[in-house]
Design an enzyme around this catalytic site. Structure first.
Site, PDB file in Angstrom:
ATOM      1  N   MET A  30       7.249  22.715  10.277  1.00  0.00           N
ATOM      2  CA  MET A  30       6.833  23.486   9.100  1.00  0.00           C
ATOM      3  C   MET A  30       8.050  24.171   8.473  1.00  0.00           C
ATOM      4  O   MET A  30       7.919  25.159   7.762  1.00  0.00           O
ATOM      5  CB  MET A  30       5.777  24.519   9.487  1.00  0.00           C
ATOM      6  CG  MET A  30       4.513  23.851  10.026  1.00  0.00           C
ATOM      7  SD  MET A  30       3.022  24.791   9.711  1.00  0.00           S
ATOM      8  CE  MET A  30       3.364  26.274  10.601  1.00  0.00           C
ATOM      9  N   GLY A  31       9.238  23.640   8.758  1.00  0.00           N
ATOM     10  CA  GLY A  31      10.449  24.221   8.172  1.00  0.00           C
ATOM     11  C   GLY A  31      10.860  25.499   8.882  1.00  0.00           C
ATOM     12  O   GLY A  31      10.474  25.733  10.033  1.00  0.00           O
ATOM     13  N   GLU A  35      17.372  26.519  16.097  1.00  0.00           N
ATOM     14  CA  GLU A  35      17.977  25.633  17.107  1.00  0.00           C
ATOM     15  C   GLU A  35      16.922  24.842  17.886  1.00  0.00           C
ATOM     16  O   GLU A  35      17.178  23.721  18.306  1.00  0.00           O
ATOM     17  CB  GLU A  35      18.834  26.436  18.086  1.00  0.00           C
ATOM     18  CG  GLU A  35      20.287  26.563  17.674  1.00  0.00           C
ATOM     19  CD  GLU A  35      20.993  25.214  17.431  1.00  0.00           C
ATOM     20  OE1 GLU A  35      20.843  24.278  18.232  1.00  0.00           O
ATOM     21  OE2 GLU A  35      21.682  25.111  16.409  1.00  0.00           O
ATOM     22  N   HIS A  37      14.107  23.566  16.783  1.00  0.00           N
ATOM     23  CA  HIS A  37      13.767  22.360  16.013  1.00  0.00           C
ATOM     24  C   HIS A  37      14.912  21.352  16.065  1.00  0.00           C
ATOM     25  O   HIS A  37      14.690  20.147  16.168  1.00  0.00           O
ATOM     26  CB  HIS A  37      13.532  22.708  14.542  1.00  0.00           C
ATOM     27  CG  HIS A  37      12.352  23.588  14.290  1.00  0.00           C
ATOM     28  ND1 HIS A  37      12.472  24.902  13.901  1.00  0.00           N
ATOM     29  CD2 HIS A  37      11.020  23.335  14.366  1.00  0.00           C
ATOM     30  CE1 HIS A  37      11.268  25.426  13.742  1.00  0.00           C
ATOM     31  NE2 HIS A  37      10.367  24.505  14.020  1.00  0.00           N
ATOM     32  N   SER A 185      11.522  30.834  18.104  1.00  0.00           N
ATOM     33  CA  SER A 185      10.324  30.643  17.283  1.00  0.00           C
ATOM     34  C   SER A 185      10.642  31.115  15.869  1.00  0.00           C
ATOM     35  O   SER A 185      11.420  32.061  15.688  1.00  0.00           O
ATOM     36  CB  SER A 185       9.178  31.486  17.849  1.00  0.00           C
ATOM     37  OG  SER A 185       8.185  31.699  16.868  1.00  0.00           O
ATOM     38  N   SER A 186      10.020  30.463  14.897  1.00  0.00           N
ATOM     39  CA  SER A 186      10.244  30.883  13.508  1.00  0.00           C
ATOM     40  C   SER A 186       9.771  32.319  13.291  1.00  0.00           C
ATOM     41  O   SER A 186      10.231  33.009  12.383  1.00  0.00           O
ATOM     42  CB  SER A 186       9.489  29.962  12.552  1.00  0.00           C
ATOM     43  OG  SER A 186       9.889  28.647  12.787  1.00  0.00           O
ATOM     44  N   ARG A 187       8.829  32.761  14.136  1.00  0.00           N
ATOM     45  CA  ARG A 187       8.278  34.109  13.943  1.00  0.00           C
ATOM     46  C   ARG A 187       9.204  35.190  14.506  1.00  0.00           C
ATOM     47  O   ARG A 187       9.000  36.370  14.228  1.00  0.00           O
ATOM     48  CB  ARG A 187       6.893  34.217  14.569  1.00  0.00           C
ATOM     49  CG  ARG A 187       5.871  33.374  13.816  1.00  0.00           C
ATOM     50  CD  ARG A 187       4.435  33.707  14.156  1.00  0.00           C
ATOM     51  NE  ARG A 187       3.529  33.130  13.189  1.00  0.00           N
ATOM     52  CZ  ARG A 187       2.856  31.999  13.348  1.00  0.00           C
ATOM     53  NH1 ARG A 187       2.997  31.295  14.447  1.00  0.00           N
ATOM     54  NH2 ARG A 187       2.051  31.544  12.408  1.00  0.00           N
TER      55      ARG A 187
HETATM   56  O1  PAF Z   1       4.422  23.040  15.405  1.00  0.00           O
HETATM   57  C1  PAF Z   1       4.400  23.035  14.154  1.00  0.00           C
HETATM   58  O2  PAF Z   1       5.354  23.408  13.484  1.00  0.00           O
HETATM   59  C2  PAF Z   1       3.145  22.557  13.440  1.00  0.00           C
HETATM   60  O3  PAF Z   1       2.008  22.952  14.112  1.00  0.00           O
HETATM   61  C3  PAF Z   1       3.145  21.041  13.163  1.00  0.00           C
HETATM   62  C4  PAF Z   1       3.085  20.237  14.447  1.00  0.00           C
HETATM   63  C5  PAF Z   1       4.362  20.654  12.366  1.00  0.00           C
HETATM   64  C6  PAF Z   1       1.908  20.666  12.339  1.00  0.00           C
HETATM   65  O4  PAF Z   1       1.900  21.321  11.118  1.00  0.00           O
END
Ligand code: PAF
Length: 280
Positions: A30-31, A35, A37, A185-187
Site C-alpha cells: 500500500m506504499g 526497509e 517492504h 511498519s508504515s504506522r
Molecule cells: O499488507 C498490505 O500492505 C496490504 O494488506 C496488501 C497485502 C497490499 C493488500 O492491500
C-alpha cells in the site's frame, strides 16, 4: 523500471513476460515503503526474473473508523525506493481502475480471518483477499511475497490461494526490526518518541515468551501471563489481543508446538494500533 497505472496495460505487459517464460514475482503493497517492504522486493528479485510491485491504498480493507484518507502516500519516494530495491515494474492504479463504478464482488475467507484481527476489524481481511485476488488475476504472478509481520494476513491469503486454486506460490519474508526491536511498519511514523519507547514492550514481550519456550515452557497461559505483565508496565500500551495460535489456521493453542505456534500481539500505543508476532 516502468510505472504502469492501467489494468489493461499491466495485464498486457504480464502476458508478454509470460510468453517469454519469465518468472513473475509480485509484491503487493500500500506504499509508504520502508526497509521491510524493500526486503520483500529484494526477496522477490532473488526468486523471479521480473518483479512487479503494486502500490495501492486499498479502501475496502479499512474499517469506517480507520485511517484510509490519512494513510501515508508518497508515490515519488516509493518509486525511487522500488527502483533501488530491484523492482522492474510498479503497478500503481487508481481506486477507479481496481473498483470501477458498480463494482460489487468480494472474496471472503471465513475461518482463518475470524479471530485476532478479525474480531476488532471484521471487514479487514475481506478487503485484503478481494484486492489480492484482483491483483493475482491482473498480474498472474508465479510467486507473491508477503511479510511475516502480518502473520494472519499471510495465513488468510494462503488459505484463499488453496481454496480458490490460484497457482501462485506464496513466499513469506521475515519481519525486519529496528535495533531496539520495534517491527518496521508504515504506522510507526505516527509514534512520538515517548510512544516509540513504550511500544518496545511489544517486541520485548515476544522475545521474553520465546525465551521461555526455549527453556522448555510450553503452556500458553504462562507465556501470555508474562507477556501481559511486560505490556502492563507501560502506561500508554493497551492490549487488544495476545494469543498463542496455530500459524496456519490461527486457532488458539493451549500448548505451544514448537515451529507451528505463533505468539501474536495487537496493542494500542495511545492512538496508534500496532501488531507483531513471533514464531515459537
Ligand atoms: O499488507 C498490505 O500492505 C496490504 O494488506 C496488501 C497485502 C497490499 C493488500 O492491500
Amino acid at each position: 523500471m516502468q510505472k504502469v497505472t492501467s489494468v489493461t496495460e499491466m495485464r498486457t505487459l504480464a502476458e508478454e513476460l509470460r510468453s517469454k517464460d519469465q518468472i513473475i514475482g509480485l509484491v503487493p503493497t500500500m506504499g509508504a515503503l520502508h526497509e521491510g517492504h524493500l526486503s520483500l522486493i529484494r526477496q522477490a528479485a532473488e526468486q523471479a526474473d521480473t518483479v512487479v510491485v503494486s502500490i495501492f491504498v486499498n479502501p475496502t480493507q479499512f474499517g469506517p473508523s480507520e485511517d484510509f484518507s490519512k494513510y501515508p502516500r508518497d508515490l515519488e519516494a516509493d518509486l525511487k525506493r522500488c527502483e533501488e530495491a530491484g523492482a522492474d515494474i510498479v503497478f500503481a492504479p487508481t481506486v477507479e481502475e481496481i473498483y470501477p463504478k458498480g463494482y460489487s464482488t468480494f472474496v471472503t475467507e471465513e475461518f482463518v480471518g475470524k479471530p485476532l484481527e478479525g474480531v476488532s476489524r471484521p471487514t479487514h481481511f475481506r478487503g485484503v483477499t478481494t484486492v489480492v485476488a484482483i491483483l493475482f488475476n491482473i498480474v498472474r504472478p508465479d510467486l507473491a511475497v508477503f511479510g511475516q509481520k502480518d502473520a494472519q494476513q499471510v495465513a488468510v491469503i494462503r488459505k484463499m490461494v488453496q481454496d480458490l486454486q490460484f497457482t501462485v506460490d506464496i513466499v513469506t519474508a521475515p519481519t525486519l526490526r529496528e535495533t531496539e526491536g520495534l517491527a518496521l511498519s508504515s504506522r510507526n511514523r505516527y509514534l512520538s518518541n515517548n510512544q516509540r519507547l513504550e511500544s518496545l514492550a511489544i517486541s520485548e514481550a515476544l522475545r521474553y515468551a520465546k525465551g521461555m519456550v526455549e527453556k522448555g515452557e510450553l503452556r500458553s497461559d504462562r507465556l501470555i501471563a508474562e507477556a501481559t505483565h511486560i505490556l502492563g508496565e507501560k502506561r500508554r500500551v493497551r492490549i487488544i489481543y495476545i494469543s498463542v495460535v496455530d500459524r496456519t489456521t490461527m486457532e488458539a493453542m493451549r500448548e505451544v508446538v514448537p515451529g507451528q505456534s505463533l505468539l501474536a500481539i495487537a496493542a494500542w500505543v495511545d492512538e496508534v494500533r500496532l501488531i507483531d508476532n513471533v514464531l515459537l
